[in-house]
Design a protein around this motif. Sequence first.
Motif, short mmCIF file in Angstrom:
data_model
loop_
_atom_site.label_atom_id
_atom_site.label_comp_id
_atom_site.label_asym_id
_atom_site.label_seq_id
_atom_site.Cartn_x
_atom_site.Cartn_y
_atom_site.Cartn_z
N SER A 65 -1.68 -5.86 5.56
CA SER A 65 -0.69 -5.00 4.91
C SER A 65 0.74 -5.47 5.15
O SER A 65 1.70 -4.80 4.76
CB SER A 65 -0.84 -3.55 5.41
N ARG A 105 6.99 -5.09 10.86
CA ARG A 105 6.82 -5.34 9.42
C ARG A 105 7.46 -6.69 9.08
O ARG A 105 8.63 -6.92 9.40
CB ARG A 105 7.51 -4.24 8.61
N ASP A 150 11.21 3.46 -0.82
CA ASP A 150 10.91 2.15 -0.24
C ASP A 150 11.98 1.80 0.79
O ASP A 150 13.15 2.16 0.62
CB ASP A 150 10.94 1.05 -1.32
N SER A 151 11.61 1.07 1.80
CA SER A 151 12.55 0.54 2.80
C SER A 151 13.52 1.59 3.33
O SER A 151 14.73 1.36 3.37
CB SER A 151 13.36 -0.62 2.21
N ARG A 167 5.46 0.07 2.94
CA ARG A 167 6.40 0.32 1.84
C ARG A 167 7.67 1.02 2.34
O ARG A 167 8.78 0.65 1.97
CB ARG A 167 5.71 1.18 0.76
N THR A 182 2.44 -7.17 -1.70
CA THR A 182 3.76 -6.60 -1.51
C THR A 182 3.66 -5.14 -1.93
O THR A 182 2.91 -4.80 -2.84
CB THR A 182 4.86 -7.28 -2.36
N PRO A 183 4.43 -4.27 -1.25
CA PRO A 183 4.34 -2.86 -1.56
C PRO A 183 4.81 -2.56 -2.98
O PRO A 183 4.48 -1.54 -3.55
CB PRO A 183 5.25 -2.19 -0.53
N ASP A 184 5.57 -3.50 -3.56
CA ASP A 184 6.07 -3.23 -4.92
C ASP A 184 5.09 -3.66 -5.99
O ASP A 184 5.22 -3.32 -7.14
CB ASP A 184 7.39 -4.00 -5.13
N ARG A 192 9.99 -9.02 3.56
CA ARG A 192 9.29 -9.07 2.28
C ARG A 192 9.24 -10.49 1.70
O ARG A 192 8.22 -10.91 1.16
CB ARG A 192 9.92 -8.09 1.29
N GLN A 206 -0.48 0.67 3.92
CA GLN A 206 0.32 0.22 2.77
C GLN A 206 1.53 1.12 2.56
O GLN A 206 2.62 0.65 2.23
CB GLN A 206 -0.53 0.15 1.51
N GLU A 207 1.35 2.42 2.77
CA GLU A 207 2.47 3.33 2.65
C GLU A 207 3.51 3.08 3.76
O GLU A 207 4.71 3.10 3.51
CB GLU A 207 1.99 4.80 2.69
#
Length: 268
Positions: A210, A249, A112-113, A139, A265-267, A252, A135-136
């Motif tokens: 996204s 992006r 991530d990040s 992330r 959220t990607p998490d 978050r 989404q990837e």
Amino acid sequence: MSHLDANERTWDRLARENSQFANVASDEECEHPLLALDRRGWLPGSVKGLDVLCLASGGGWQSILYAVAGANVTVVDLSPEMLKRDDQQARIRNVHVKTMQASMDDLLELGDSSFDIVHHPVSSCYIPKLKFVYQEVARVLRDEGLYISQHKQPTSLQIVERDQRNRYVLGVSYYHNDPLPAVQDTAYREEGSIEYLHRWEELVGELCRSGFVIEDLSEPRRGDPKAKPDDFRHRGMFTAPYVRMKARRKARDEITESSGQTIWTPDS
Ligand SMILES: C[S@@+](CC[C@H](N)C(=O)[O-])C[C@H]1O[C@@H](n2cnc3c(N)ncnc32)[C@H](O)[C@@H]1O
């Protein structure tokens, strides 16, 4: 055969055949790498020390230019033959590029990040569901990270033939979800690949959903009014084949706080 197997095989072949999409960076381009990568000024003035993911971008062009410009480069591609070119060119240019075979909608090995920039040339047509790619990317990008992507436009992918009066026939429904039928005119399609049409609500809408904000959008011009009908530039006068987008992006915490509820959220 699955779309992944078919597309890996096709791109391995195209790399071996020295397709125009497997062109490596030239000496001239390496002298001004950012200009070669980005004539619109979408990139920052310098990418030195930035972490850059070249997504579905094998072939030894984008990865080498970013590395020559001083970025820390990871290149992901489905085709080992395309990635081989990145490895070879990195050795020749004496730069470091990390190559990784993976599908763009499943970047499990990447944290991530972990990137400042994701550069994604035309390739989303090889994936049935674009939202998983976005989404990837969301992330693996850091907050405020830059996502430059190029895609095939849906109208161009709807074309199945040119008729006797040199008009282009839209023979595929706009809502076609299955693999696109094979066509004779491969100017904007790759023979042997399995491709999908993505509607504007997916190309643009899914990007916003996204966690991205679109900062600019262009339609690279391939048309030439003087081109003869059997030339790809003739067709390029009737429909723009590609769209290129510059997206940022969102932070978050901005996504979580907007409208008081989590959009995505990607998490999660
Ligand atoms: C048009 S080429 C883009 C790379 C090229 N360097 C360029 O400048 O245009 C499309 C690339 O997408 C890759 N590809 C196809 N399906 C993929 C997938 N599911 N995941 C990752 N890469 C994929 C192909 O192997 C090929 O290298």
